[in-house]
Design an enzyme around this catalytic site. Structure first.
Site, PDB file in Angstrom:
ATOM      1  NE  ARG A  99     -16.960 194.114 -16.185  1.00 15.08           N
ATOM      2  CZ  ARG A  99     -18.222 193.844 -16.533  1.00 15.08           C
ATOM      3  NH1 ARG A  99     -19.065 194.827 -16.794  1.00 15.08           N
ATOM      4  NH2 ARG A  99     -18.641 192.599 -16.600  1.00 15.08           N
ATOM      5  CB  SER A 101     -14.431 188.937 -17.491  1.00 19.03           C
ATOM      6  OG  SER A 101     -15.763 188.539 -17.515  1.00 19.03           O
ATOM      7  CD  GLU A 138     -13.299 192.767 -16.043  1.00 20.77           C
ATOM      8  OE1 GLU A 138     -14.192 193.421 -15.517  1.00 20.77           O
ATOM      9  OE2 GLU A 138     -12.747 191.827 -15.479  1.00 20.77           O
TER      10      GLU A 138
HETATM   11  N1  EPU Z   1     -19.311 182.497 -25.488  1.00 15.44           N
HETATM   12  C1  EPU Z   1     -18.800 181.429 -26.204  1.00 15.44           C
HETATM   13  N2  EPU Z   1     -17.783 180.719 -25.646  1.00 15.44           N
HETATM   14  C2  EPU Z   1     -17.286 180.993 -24.415  1.00 15.44           C
HETATM   15  C3  EPU Z   1     -17.800 182.068 -23.699  1.00 15.44           C
HETATM   16  C4  EPU Z   1     -18.826 182.835 -24.245  1.00 15.44           C
HETATM   17  O1  EPU Z   1     -19.226 181.156 -27.309  1.00 15.44           O
HETATM   18  O2  EPU Z   1     -16.370 180.276 -23.992  1.00 15.44           O
HETATM   19  C5  EPU Z   1     -20.446 183.256 -26.042  1.00 15.44           C
HETATM   20  C6  EPU Z   1     -21.727 182.891 -25.291  1.00 15.44           C
HETATM   21  O3  EPU Z   1     -22.351 181.775 -25.859  1.00 15.44           O
HETATM   22  C7  EPU Z   1     -22.561 184.140 -25.444  1.00 15.44           C
HETATM   23  C8  EPU Z   1     -21.531 185.242 -25.477  1.00 15.44           C
HETATM   24  O4  EPU Z   1     -20.284 184.640 -25.808  1.00 15.44           O
HETATM   25  O5  EPU Z   1     -23.239 184.134 -26.661  1.00 15.44           O
HETATM   26  C9  EPU Z   1     -21.457 186.022 -24.181  1.00 15.44           C
HETATM   27  O6  EPU Z   1     -21.112 185.160 -23.105  1.00 15.44           O
HETATM   28  P1  EPU Z   1     -21.630 185.438 -21.605  1.00 15.44           P
HETATM   29  O7  EPU Z   1     -23.084 185.684 -21.606  1.00 15.44           O
HETATM   30  O8  EPU Z   1     -21.097 184.352 -20.748  1.00 15.44           O
HETATM   31  O9  EPU Z   1     -21.015 186.825 -21.217  1.00 15.44           O
HETATM   32  P2  EPU Z   1     -19.620 187.526 -21.478  1.00 15.44           P
HETATM   33  O10 EPU Z   1     -19.814 188.633 -22.438  1.00 15.44           O
HETATM   34  O11 EPU Z   1     -18.584 186.508 -21.816  1.00 15.44           O
HETATM   35  C10 EPU Z   1     -19.982 189.347 -19.640  1.00 15.44           C
HETATM   36  C11 EPU Z   1     -19.208 189.911 -18.482  1.00 15.44           C
HETATM   37  C12 EPU Z   1     -19.297 188.983 -17.268  1.00 15.44           C
HETATM   38  C13 EPU Z   1     -20.756 188.822 -16.905  1.00 15.44           C
HETATM   39  C14 EPU Z   1     -21.484 188.237 -18.112  1.00 15.44           C
HETATM   40  C15 EPU Z   1     -22.962 188.110 -17.861  1.00 15.44           C
HETATM   41  C16 EPU Z   1     -17.391 191.217 -19.466  1.00 15.44           C
HETATM   42  C17 EPU Z   1     -15.930 191.305 -19.709  1.00 15.44           C
HETATM   43  N3  EPU Z   1     -17.816 190.107 -18.863  1.00 15.44           N
HETATM   44  O12 EPU Z   1     -19.328 188.137 -20.024  1.00 15.44           O
HETATM   45  O13 EPU Z   1     -18.653 189.638 -16.197  1.00 15.44           O
HETATM   46  O14 EPU Z   1     -20.906 187.961 -15.782  1.00 15.44           O
HETATM   47  O15 EPU Z   1     -21.320 189.107 -19.245  1.00 15.44           O
HETATM   48  O16 EPU Z   1     -23.544 189.368 -17.861  1.00 15.44           O
HETATM   49  O17 EPU Z   1     -18.125 192.140 -19.818  1.00 15.44           O
HETATM   50  C18 EPU Z   1     -16.651 189.834 -14.912  1.00 15.44           C
HETATM   51  O18 EPU Z   1     -16.659 191.025 -15.214  1.00 15.44           O
HETATM   52  O19 EPU Z   1     -15.747 189.322 -14.207  1.00 15.44           O
HETATM   53  C19 EPU Z   1     -17.702 188.980 -15.423  1.00 15.44           C
HETATM   54  C20 EPU Z   1     -17.742 187.672 -15.166  1.00 15.44           C
END
Ligand code: EPU
Length: 351
Positions: free
Chosen positions: A178, A252, A347
């Site tokens: 990012r 995010s 972010e």
């Molecule tokens: N999780 C929870 N509770 C929540 C949210 C997430 O327990 O409320 C857990 C999920 O179960 C999972 C883990 O956290 O095990 C990761 O969650 P998720 O796959 O939704 O991805 P993220 O790490 O929260 C990142 C990116 C997103 C992108 C997703 C999918 C960042 C800051 N965010 O989110 O990017 O869509 O992966 O690849 O790296 C963005 O940049 O605006 C964005 C949406």
């Protein structure tokens, strides 16, 4: 140049921010003319794409907003250029990789759909990310195991102080999670007008992340195609993230923090289920999980809140003010710090 222009439709948080000046750039000549303008020279400047990763901290922006409306997609190398008429060029003698040049004012998700429908591989995991093409390299957008840096070869810019053009090769962009050179304060003078993407014509799909495979097997898809993967990710995203234009958000809000192995182990003792992604610098822990475990998921306070399906997303239900989101942001950061001893960084870009 328009005066006192409402940016309500140009920031996905949906705050009614008024810009002192607003300028839409429809050609490179427009941009060059603008550079010589007296008001432009004297004003604070902000480049705005889709406004999907920006949070205005005030309802008045005392400067000039520059909005790229530069359109066009072309095959830029070894092929005759064509505007949005790829299929006639994609025959068996076309090389394995194609470089596609896209102007910065194109809408990112439309551009990705276009590459998918022309069987070009590389951007399919980045479907449905809101924003403009020009904004994509700035924060090196990423999702579902892909980052845009892996497909970008060149970023074409104009230095709005000198009026000179500068082309950044991929290696010069300092891409990281990012992050890129374009986020640094001293580089905010580079107006991005086009980007070259190197896309693959032969199948190469990334299915490892999260629940892509589960989704495909539930649908009984054994040999997924490019468009199967794109539509799987569209569905997975739609289940987790608020719909742009309906509920205000910036995707995010926080970055996923990287902690050292000791910290990770201590969290794992209490929460054996903690999701984690080890990398060279330590262990990445999802900020959404930390916020969720701190009790914020689904929380609402007046016009703002935390999305009930993904705690990493702060939302604006309409009629609110930027300070409400800022207050909520601070409370969440303090609470995660208190519970886990981890500082979660933004972010979103504050302006
Ligand atoms: N999780 C929870 N509770 C929540 C949210 C997430 O327990 O409320 C857990 C999920 O179960 C999972 C883990 O956290 O095990 C990761 O969650 P998720 O796959 O939704 O991805 P993220 O790490 O929260 C990142 C990116 C997103 C992108 C997703 C999918 C960042 C800051 N965010 O989110 O990017 O869509 O992966 O690849 O790296 C963005 O940049 O605006 C964005 C949406």
């Amino acid at each position: 140049m328009k005066k006192d222009y409402s940016l309500q439709g140009l920031n996905t948080m949906g705050f009614n921010v008024i810009a002192k000046y607003f300028c839409e750039v429809n050609s490179l000549d427009d941009m060059k003319k603008l550079i010589d303008d007296k008001t432009f020279k004297e004003s604070k400047k902000l480049f705005l794409g889709g406004g999907s990763n920006i949070l205005f901290t005030d309802e008045y922006f005392d400067g000039i907003v520059i909005y790229s409306n530069l359109k066009g997609i072309k095959i830029s190398e070894s092929q005759q250029s064509t505007d949005k008429e790829f299929p006639q060029f994609l025959n068996s003698s076309t090389p394995e990789f194609l470089t596609v040049r896209c102007m910065s004012g194109e809408v990112w998700k439309d551009f990705v759909d276009f590459t998918v429908s022309n069987n070009l591989y590389g951007l399919e995991n980045l479907v449905d990310i809101p924003g403009s093409v020009g904004a994509a390299p700035v924060q090196n957008i990423g999702a579902y195991g892909s980052e845009v840096k892996d497909c970008i070869t060149k970023v074409y810019t104009i230095d709005i102080e000198s009026g000179e053009e500068r082309v950044f090769e991929n290696e010069e962009c300092e891409f990281a999670y990012r992050n890129s050179i374009f986020k640094k304060e001293e580089n905010k003078k580079y107006f991005i007008y086009a980007i070259d993407f190197r896309l693959k014509r032969n199948a190469e799909l990334k299915l490892e992340y999260g629940n892509i495979k589960d989704y495909l097997s539930k649908k009984n898809i054994k040999s997924p195609t490019l468009s199967d993967v794109a539509s799987a990710i569209k569905t997975i995203r739609a289940e987790k993230l608020p719909e742009v234009g309906v509920v205000g958000s910036v995707g995010s809000f926080f970055q996923n923090p990287i902690v050292d192995v000791d910290k990770y182990q201590s969290i794992k003792e209490t929460y054996p289920e903690v999701p984690s992604y080890p990398n060279d610098n330590g262990v990445k822990i999802p900020a959404g999980w930390l916020i969720d475990k701190s009790g914020w998921k689904g929380y609402r306070e007046n016009h703002v809140g935390v999305w009930d399906k993904q705690a990493l997303v702060l939302v604006h239900y309409g009629g609110g003010r930027p300070e409400e989101i800022l207050n909520l942001m601070t409370k969440i950061q303090e609470s995660v710090k208190e519970k886990f001893g981890i500082e979660i960084k933004l972010e979103v870009n504050l302006v």
